[in-house]
Each structure stands twice: as structure tokens, then as C-alpha cells.
Motif scaffolding. Structure first.
Motif, PDB file in Angstrom:
ATOM      1  N   TYR A 115       5.748  -1.803   8.069  1.00 51.06           N
ATOM      2  CA  TYR A 115       4.938  -0.595   8.113  1.00 51.06           C
ATOM      3  C   TYR A 115       5.818   0.646   8.250  1.00 51.06           C
ATOM      4  O   TYR A 115       6.886   0.600   8.887  1.00 51.06           O
ATOM      5  N   LEU A 122      -6.234  -3.371   3.911  1.00 50.48           N
ATOM      6  CA  LEU A 122      -5.588  -2.466   4.848  1.00 50.48           C
ATOM      7  C   LEU A 122      -6.649  -2.039   5.860  1.00 50.48           C
ATOM      8  O   LEU A 122      -7.563  -1.295   5.513  1.00 50.48           O
ATOM      9  N   CYS A 153      -2.953   0.323  -3.993  1.00 52.86           N
ATOM     10  CA  CYS A 153      -2.282  -0.958  -3.814  1.00 52.86           C
ATOM     11  C   CYS A 153      -1.391  -1.186  -5.030  1.00 52.86           C
ATOM     12  O   CYS A 153      -1.685  -0.695  -6.130  1.00 52.86           O
ATOM     13  N   TRP A 202       0.867  -1.194   0.000  1.00 54.89           N
ATOM     14  CA  TRP A 202       0.000   0.000   0.000  1.00 54.89           C
ATOM     15  C   TRP A 202       0.898   1.237   0.000  1.00 54.89           C
ATOM     16  O   TRP A 202       1.839   1.335   0.810  1.00 54.89           O
ATOM     17  N   ILE A 245      -1.961  -4.571   7.574  1.00 55.93           N
ATOM     18  CA  ILE A 245      -2.041  -5.098   6.210  1.00 55.93           C
ATOM     19  C   ILE A 245      -2.261  -6.606   6.288  1.00 55.93           C
ATOM     20  O   ILE A 245      -1.690  -7.286   7.154  1.00 55.93           O
TER      21      ILE A 245
END
Lengths: 121, 107
Positions: free
Chosen positions: A60, A81, A96, A36, A70
Motif C-alpha cells: 500500500y 478495494l 484497477c 489499484w 486490497i
């Protein structure tokens, strides 16, 4: 043809939650790292999170740790997400993207069209 | 975190010009660098990876070079469809980070 289609964006109040989804087609989803990336209005790109093929490894950006999760369902060719405790600064278009399995680091060769998340009261 | 700094932030150029964009990493990243093009309202498009490898389908007027901390994206013979914003990204260290972008505008 590779396709990534995001959904789930919208307007949410500060402190609220949203779950974004991304459905993939046209490639072996279960063989690909997925990511993402977000882009605040008028700003640059920011990587948010990614997950390895089986979902066991997840990474992250610091600003979302503990708030965003996620995940993926390889049987459904879907990436998710989960966003909790949303803040105004989370307002962005969320994309994405696929990381091609070719050992070139974490790059993104296919992207969805994006879904807009607006955090505002 | 590795900071990626692009320069210039914007450049005005004419069709046919050669345009060079620079990206500097705050620490050495080898050749772990990618370049993307983004047009307004669209998702980014991968142009180059491994600092100098052209992504399939990308015109050969795009080229990348550099290693360590200093990288360059060159567009040789700017075309109308190349007016866009370009981003570099380091691809090997978490958190993955992008440069701030360089907007290529019509002169």
C-alpha cells in the motif's frame, strides 16, 4: 479480449466507507498481480495498492495504510478495494490494472475505465 | 520513497516534430522504468517498459532510453493522436511512483 470493469464508486461523506470492485475477463486473473491506481481530478497518477496472485502479499501507499484493504477472489475473477475512514483527499478516479506476468517489474498493461469516488459532505 | 521528476511539464509541438520528455529518479532504479500515455477521460496506456522495450502494438515512433536516474521518452514524428499527457513510473520499489506528467499540446 482483456476487460477490467470497475464499480462501486460514488459520493460518500468524510469518515465513510466504500467498497470498489473490479471484474476481470479475457486473461488468467489468478496468474496476475493486480493493482489499484487513482487519479485526483486534474492531477497525476498515484499507485494505491497491489496484491500478488494468491492475495498473500499486499502493498500500500503510506497515505492509505490502515484505512484501505486490497483483496481478491480468484474464483470470481474479482479484485476489491475496501476503503474506510475516507477523507476529502481520497477523491479520485480509481482504476484497477493488471500487471503482466513477464518480470518487468510492476507495470500495468491493461486498465479498467475507472470509477469515481467523491468524498464530500 | 523514490521521487520521479518529469520535464517539461508541458510542451507545444506540431505534427511531424520530434518531442523529447525527460524523467529523473531521485535514486538509481536501473532500467525499472515504464512510460504511459493518457488521453483526457481515458485510462493510461502502457507504451514502454524496462526503460526501452516497446509494448506490443505501440508505434515504433515511440522510443525510450536511459538507466540509473535519467530517462528519456522520444516521439519521432508526432502524429495527431499523440497529443496527450505522458507519465513515467518506477516499477521496482514500493511505493511505486509516477512522475507528475508531461502534457504534449498542439502548437
Amino acid at each position: 479480449e482483456v476487460q477490467l470493469v470497475e464499480s462501486g464508486g460514488g459520493l460518500v461523506q468524510p469518515g465513510g466507507s466504500l467498497r470498489l470492485s473490479c471484474v476481470a475477463s479475457g486473461f488468467s486473473f489468478s496468474s496476475s498481480w493486480m493493482t489499484w491506481v487513482r487519479q485526483a481530478p486534474g492531477k497525476g497518477l498515484e499507485w494505491v495498492a497491489n496484491t500478488q496472485q494468491g492475495g498473500g502479499e499486499r502493498y500500500y501507499v503510506e497515505s492509505v495504510k490502515g484505512r484501505f484493504t486490497i483483496s481478491r477472489d480468484n474464483a470470481k475473477n474479482s479484485l476489491y478495494l475496501q476503503m474506510n475512514s475516507l477523507r476529502a483527499e481520497d477523491t479520485a478516479v480509481y482504476y484497477c490494472a493488471r500487471d503482466p506476468p513477464r518480470g518487468d517489474g510492476y507495470t500495468f498493461d491493461f486498465w479498467g475505465q475507472g470509477t469515481l469516488v467523491t468524498v464530500s459532505s | 520513497d523514490i521521487q520521479m521528476t518529469q520535464s517539461p511539464s508541458s510542451v507545444s509541438a506540431s505534427v511531424g516534430d520530434r518531442v523529447t520528455i525527460t524523467c529523473r529518479a531521485s535514486q538509481g532504479i536501473g532500467s525499472w522504468l515504464a512510460w504511459y500515455q493518457q488521453k483526457p477521460g481515458k485510462a493510461p496506456n502502457l507504451l514502454i517498459y524496462d526503460a526501452s522495450t516497446l509494448e506490443s502494438g505501440v508505434p515504433s515512433r515511440f522510443s525510450g532510453s536511459g538507466s540509473g536516474t535519467d530517462f528519456t521518452l522520444t516521439i519521432s514524428g508526432l502524429q495527431p493522436e499523440d497529443f496527450a499527457t505522458y507519465y513515467c513510473q518506477q516499477t521496482n520499489n514500493f511505493p511505486l511512483t509516477f512522475g507528475g506528467g508531461t502534457k504534449v499540446e498542439i502548437k
